[in-house]
Design a protein around this motif. Structure first.
Motif, PDB file in Angstrom:
ATOM      1  N   THR A 140       2.227 -13.241   3.999  1.00 42.03           N
ATOM      2  CA  THR A 140       3.576 -13.212   3.590  1.00 42.03           C
ATOM      3  C   THR A 140       4.048 -11.814   4.004  1.00 42.03           C
ATOM      4  O   THR A 140       3.362 -10.732   4.456  1.00 42.03           O
ATOM      5  CB  THR A 140       3.595 -13.307   2.323  1.00 42.03           C
ATOM      6  N   ALA A 141       5.220 -11.848   4.336  1.00 42.84           N
ATOM      7  CA  ALA A 141       5.967 -10.426   4.800  1.00 42.84           C
ATOM      8  C   ALA A 141       6.219  -9.589   3.483  1.00 42.84           C
ATOM      9  O   ALA A 141       6.268  -9.996   2.536  1.00 42.84           O
ATOM     10  CB  ALA A 141       7.292 -10.740   5.472  1.00 42.84           C
ATOM     11  N   LEU A 142       6.239  -8.157   4.058  1.00 43.44           N
ATOM     12  CA  LEU A 142       6.628  -7.311   2.933  1.00 43.44           C
ATOM     13  C   LEU A 142       7.908  -7.348   2.432  1.00 43.44           C
ATOM     14  O   LEU A 142       8.840  -7.563   3.233  1.00 43.44           O
ATOM     15  CB  LEU A 142       6.474  -5.758   3.579  1.00 43.44           C
ATOM     16  N   ALA A 143       8.191  -7.243   1.185  1.00 50.69           N
ATOM     17  CA  ALA A 143       9.303  -7.380   0.648  1.00 50.69           C
ATOM     18  C   ALA A 143       9.872  -5.923   0.505  1.00 50.69           C
ATOM     19  O   ALA A 143       9.182  -5.225  -0.352  1.00 50.69           O
ATOM     20  CB  ALA A 143       9.487  -8.387  -0.591  1.00 50.69           C
ATOM     21  N   TYR A 144      11.096  -5.651   0.845  1.00 47.88           N
ATOM     22  CA  TYR A 144      11.676  -4.143   0.711  1.00 47.88           C
ATOM     23  C   TYR A 144      12.908  -4.439  -0.343  1.00 47.88           C
ATOM     24  O   TYR A 144      13.612  -5.407  -0.400  1.00 47.88           O
ATOM     25  CB  TYR A 144      12.283  -3.630   2.080  1.00 47.88           C
ATOM     26  N   ARG A 157      -0.266  -8.485   5.042  1.00 52.85           N
ATOM     27  CA  ARG A 157      -0.585  -9.064   3.751  1.00 52.85           C
ATOM     28  C   ARG A 157      -1.706  -9.995   4.046  1.00 52.85           C
ATOM     29  O   ARG A 157      -2.002 -10.569   5.131  1.00 52.85           O
ATOM     30  CB  ARG A 157       0.310  -9.731   3.152  1.00 52.85           C
TER      31      ARG A 157
END
Length: 70
Positions: free
Chosen positions: A65-69, A61
């Motif tokens: 921020t991390a990807l949200a699954y 991103r």
């Protein structure tokens, strides 16, 4: 969604300027096996696994921020 067709083992480093929805499928194997709503400035690295299929190896991103699954 596709990164194109052709010879296997091509690499694609993409920096997105728009906000497409990447759809996980047999032809586009995404990280987390889930769709990704892209944000402008996000980056991805994928490899072509055969003539019509791609596998994503890395996704970052733009804001860190991390990807949200689901």
């Amino acid at each position: 969604t596709s990164l194109g067709t052709g010879t296997a083992r091509k690499w694609a480093w993409v920096e997105f300027t728009g906000t497409p929805l990447l759809t996980h499928s047999a032809d586009l194997d995404l990280i987390g096996d889930a769709n990704i709503q892209v944000r402008a400035g996000d980056r991805a690295l994928s490899i072509q696994t055969d003539a019509d299929s791609w596998s994503m190896l890395f996704y970052q991103r733009n804001d860190g921020t991390a990807l949200a699954y689901p």
